[in-house]
Motif scaffolding. Structure first.
Motif, PDB file in Angstrom:
ATOM      1  N   UNK A 183       6.984  -9.086  -3.480  1.00 25.94           N
ATOM      2  CA  UNK A 183       8.412  -8.915  -3.222  1.00 25.94           C
ATOM      3  C   UNK A 183       9.157 -10.239  -3.136  1.00 25.94           C
ATOM      4  N   UNK A 184       8.460 -11.291  -2.727  1.00 26.33           N
ATOM      5  CA  UNK A 184       9.124 -12.572  -2.573  1.00 26.33           C
ATOM      6  C   UNK A 184       8.202 -13.735  -2.889  1.00 26.33           C
ATOM      7  N   UNK A 185       8.768 -14.757  -3.502  1.00 29.24           N
ATOM      8  CA  UNK A 185       8.033 -15.991  -3.798  1.00 29.24           C
ATOM      9  C   UNK A 185       8.873 -17.164  -3.330  1.00 29.24           C
ATOM     10  N   UNK A 186       8.301 -17.988  -2.470  1.00 32.04           N
ATOM     11  CA  UNK A 186       8.958 -19.212  -2.025  1.00 32.04           C
ATOM     12  C   UNK A 186       8.225 -20.392  -2.648  1.00 32.04           C
ATOM     13  N   UNK A 187       8.885 -21.054  -3.575  1.00 27.58           N
ATOM     14  CA  UNK A 187       8.312 -22.229  -4.234  1.00 27.58           C
ATOM     15  C   UNK A 187       8.629 -23.468  -3.395  1.00 27.58           C
ATOM     16  N   UNK A 188       7.713 -23.810  -2.493  1.00 26.99           N
ATOM     17  CA  UNK A 188       7.939 -24.985  -1.647  1.00 26.99           C
ATOM     18  C   UNK A 188       6.883 -26.066  -1.831  1.00 26.99           C
ATOM     19  N   UNK A 189       5.983 -25.870  -2.802  1.00 19.53           N
ATOM     20  CA  UNK A 189       5.004 -26.925  -3.096  1.00 19.53           C
ATOM     21  C   UNK A 189       5.728 -28.141  -3.662  1.00 19.53           C
ATOM     22  N   UNK A 190       5.288 -29.330  -3.281  1.00 17.39           N
ATOM     23  CA  UNK A 190       5.967 -30.530  -3.777  1.00 17.39           C
ATOM     24  C   UNK A 190       5.023 -31.722  -3.801  1.00 17.39           C
ATOM     25  N   UNK A 191       5.424 -32.677  -4.615  1.00 20.89           N
ATOM     26  CA  UNK A 191       4.803 -34.004  -4.620  1.00 20.89           C
ATOM     27  C   UNK A 191       5.940 -34.996  -4.441  1.00 20.89           C
ATOM     28  N   UNK A 192       5.844 -35.839  -3.399  1.00 24.91           N
ATOM     29  CA  UNK A 192       6.955 -36.739  -3.109  1.00 24.91           C
ATOM     30  C   UNK A 192       6.979 -37.945  -4.031  1.00 24.91           C
ATOM     31  N   UNK A 193       5.853 -38.555  -4.216  1.00 19.95           N
ATOM     32  CA  UNK A 193       5.802 -39.743  -5.068  1.00 19.95           C
ATOM     33  C   UNK A 193       6.292 -40.994  -4.374  1.00 19.95           C
ATOM     34  N   UNK A 214      13.443 -22.720   8.086  1.00 14.16           N
ATOM     35  CA  UNK A 214      12.595 -21.729   7.422  1.00 14.16           C
ATOM     36  C   UNK A 214      13.264 -20.364   7.406  1.00 14.16           C
ATOM     37  N   UNK A 215      13.914 -20.000   8.495  1.00 10.86           N
ATOM     38  CA  UNK A 215      14.591 -18.696   8.543  1.00 10.86           C
ATOM     39  C   UNK A 215      15.700 -18.601   7.501  1.00 10.86           C
ATOM     40  N   UNK A 216      16.406 -19.703   7.264  1.00  6.42           N
ATOM     41  CA  UNK A 216      17.465 -19.692   6.247  1.00  6.42           C
ATOM     42  C   UNK A 216      16.873 -19.430   4.868  1.00  6.42           C
ATOM     43  N   UNK A 217      15.732 -20.049   4.582  1.00  6.82           N
ATOM     44  CA  UNK A 217      15.061 -19.830   3.299  1.00  6.82           C
ATOM     45  C   UNK A 217      14.618 -18.381   3.170  1.00  6.82           C
ATOM     46  N   UNK A 218      13.987 -17.853   4.213  1.00  2.00           N
ATOM     47  CA  UNK A 218      13.461 -16.499   4.166  1.00  2.00           C
ATOM     48  C   UNK A 218      14.572 -15.460   4.079  1.00  2.00           C
ATOM     49  N   UNK A 219      15.719 -15.755   4.638  1.00  2.00           N
ATOM     50  CA  UNK A 219      16.855 -14.843   4.515  1.00  2.00           C
ATOM     51  C   UNK A 219      17.196 -14.589   3.057  1.00  2.00           C
ATOM     52  N   UNK A 220      16.988 -15.610   2.203  1.00  2.00           N
ATOM     53  CA  UNK A 220      17.347 -15.488   0.791  1.00  2.00           C
ATOM     54  C   UNK A 220      16.396 -14.577   0.014  1.00  2.00           C
ATOM     55  N   UNK A 221      15.223 -14.287   0.558  1.00  3.29           N
ATOM     56  CA  UNK A 221      14.355 -13.315  -0.110  1.00  3.29           C
ATOM     57  C   UNK A 221      14.439 -11.948   0.558  1.00  3.29           C
ATOM     58  N   UNK A 222      15.217 -11.850   1.622  1.00  3.91           N
ATOM     59  CA  UNK A 222      15.357 -10.583   2.325  1.00  3.91           C
ATOM     60  C   UNK A 222      16.418  -9.712   1.661  1.00  3.91           C
ATOM     61  N   UNK A 223      16.496  -8.470   2.101  1.00  5.73           N
ATOM     62  CA  UNK A 223      17.490  -7.557   1.551  1.00  5.73           C
ATOM     63  C   UNK A 223      18.914  -7.923   1.953  1.00  5.73           C
ATOM     64  N   UNK A 224      19.074  -8.801   2.930  1.00  7.33           N
ATOM     65  CA  UNK A 224      20.415  -9.257   3.294  1.00  7.33           C
ATOM     66  C   UNK A 224      21.051 -10.063   2.167  1.00  7.33           C
TER      67      UNK A 224
END
Length: 262
Positions: free
Chosen positions: A85-95, A233-243
């Protein structure tokens, strides 16, 4: 709960906001798939979630490897009912921190491969399971619109790669919307978690007063605090919620007002 009965993949589950995303998603009712390269850390977070009554599995995954992304998506779908239902792409490489004069193109290419193409690979792998109602959030940075740096260099390679991710999000939203998948960006500013706390402590150990270090960070943040990790984190998760079920192709700035998009 915000994510009741949803199946959510979180990539980049590390000591920073990644682990907070996973823990809070589970607390909000989601079955969570934790992904990152560090299998030992993933297992620690998974065990904590399960001990608190949540549902989670941990799958080691390097988003620079398409085969590992496919394996992750298949494992997630198999574990929790055949869909995501939801995918959060938060993997990163800073460099590297660098200036233009000493920037390493190879290091910047690695940042692009992980931060932008990694999100593409994992989204492609998850698309068959996200169709008809799924949502993707690409985690980006305020540094894409507000160059950040100091005497030791600029956050250039990381920011340039995330800037490409910002644009990729719009193309994802336009294309994947046809099959019922929403895609949005969250541009993060300062996040008060373990990595930032380590940065503050380094300055304190060098002789600065803690209050002065924090004041230097918050000087241009209108809400007057470093945005706490869990709230970010809650702000990010809100974007995958039904809200946010009719929000797609948008960019949400999560930075306490440090950067206000025109």
């Amino acid at each position: 709960m915000l994510l009741q009965d949803k199946v959510v993949i979180v990539s980049g589950v590390g000591p920073g906001m990644g682990q907070a995303l996973a823990r809070i998603a589970a607390a909000e009712g989601a079955s969570v798939i934790l992904a990152a390269r560090n299998a030992a850390f993933l297992e620690e977070v998974r065990a904590d979630i399960v001990a608190d009554g949540g549902q989670a599995i941990a799958v080691a995954c390097d988003v620079a490897d398409a085969a590992q992304c496919t394996a992750l998506a298949e494992r997630a779908a198999a574990a929790f009912g055949g869909r995501v239902d939801g995918l959060v792409n938060s993997a990163y490489y800073h460099g590297d921190w660098s200036f233009i004069a000493n920037a390493d193109p190879a290091d910047m290419a690695k940042a692009f491969d992980v931060n932008c193409l990694g999100a593409l690979r994992l989204t492609q792998a998850c698309t068959p399971y996200l169709r008809d109602g799924g949502a993707v959030v690409n985690v980006s940075t305020m540094a894409t619109v507000r160059p950040f740096g100091g005497e030791h260099g600029m956050e250039m390679g990381y920011a340039v790669a995330k800037g490409a991710l910002n644009t990729l999000t719009k193309y994802m939203a336009s294309d994947l919307g046809r099959v019922g998948i929403r895609v949005n960006t969250c541009r993060m500013g300062w996040i008060h978690g373990a990595p930032v706390e380590q940065h503050i402590q380094t300055q304190v150990d060098a002789g600065q007063a803690r209050d002065a270090v924090v004041a230097g960070i918050t000087r241009d943040i209108p809400i007057g605090i470093i945005p706490p990790e869990d709230d970010c984190a809650r702000a990010v998760l809100m974007m995958i919620s039904d809200y946010a079920r009719v929000v797609s192709g948008a960019t949400l700035d999560v930075n306490g007002g440090h950067w206000m998009a025109p």
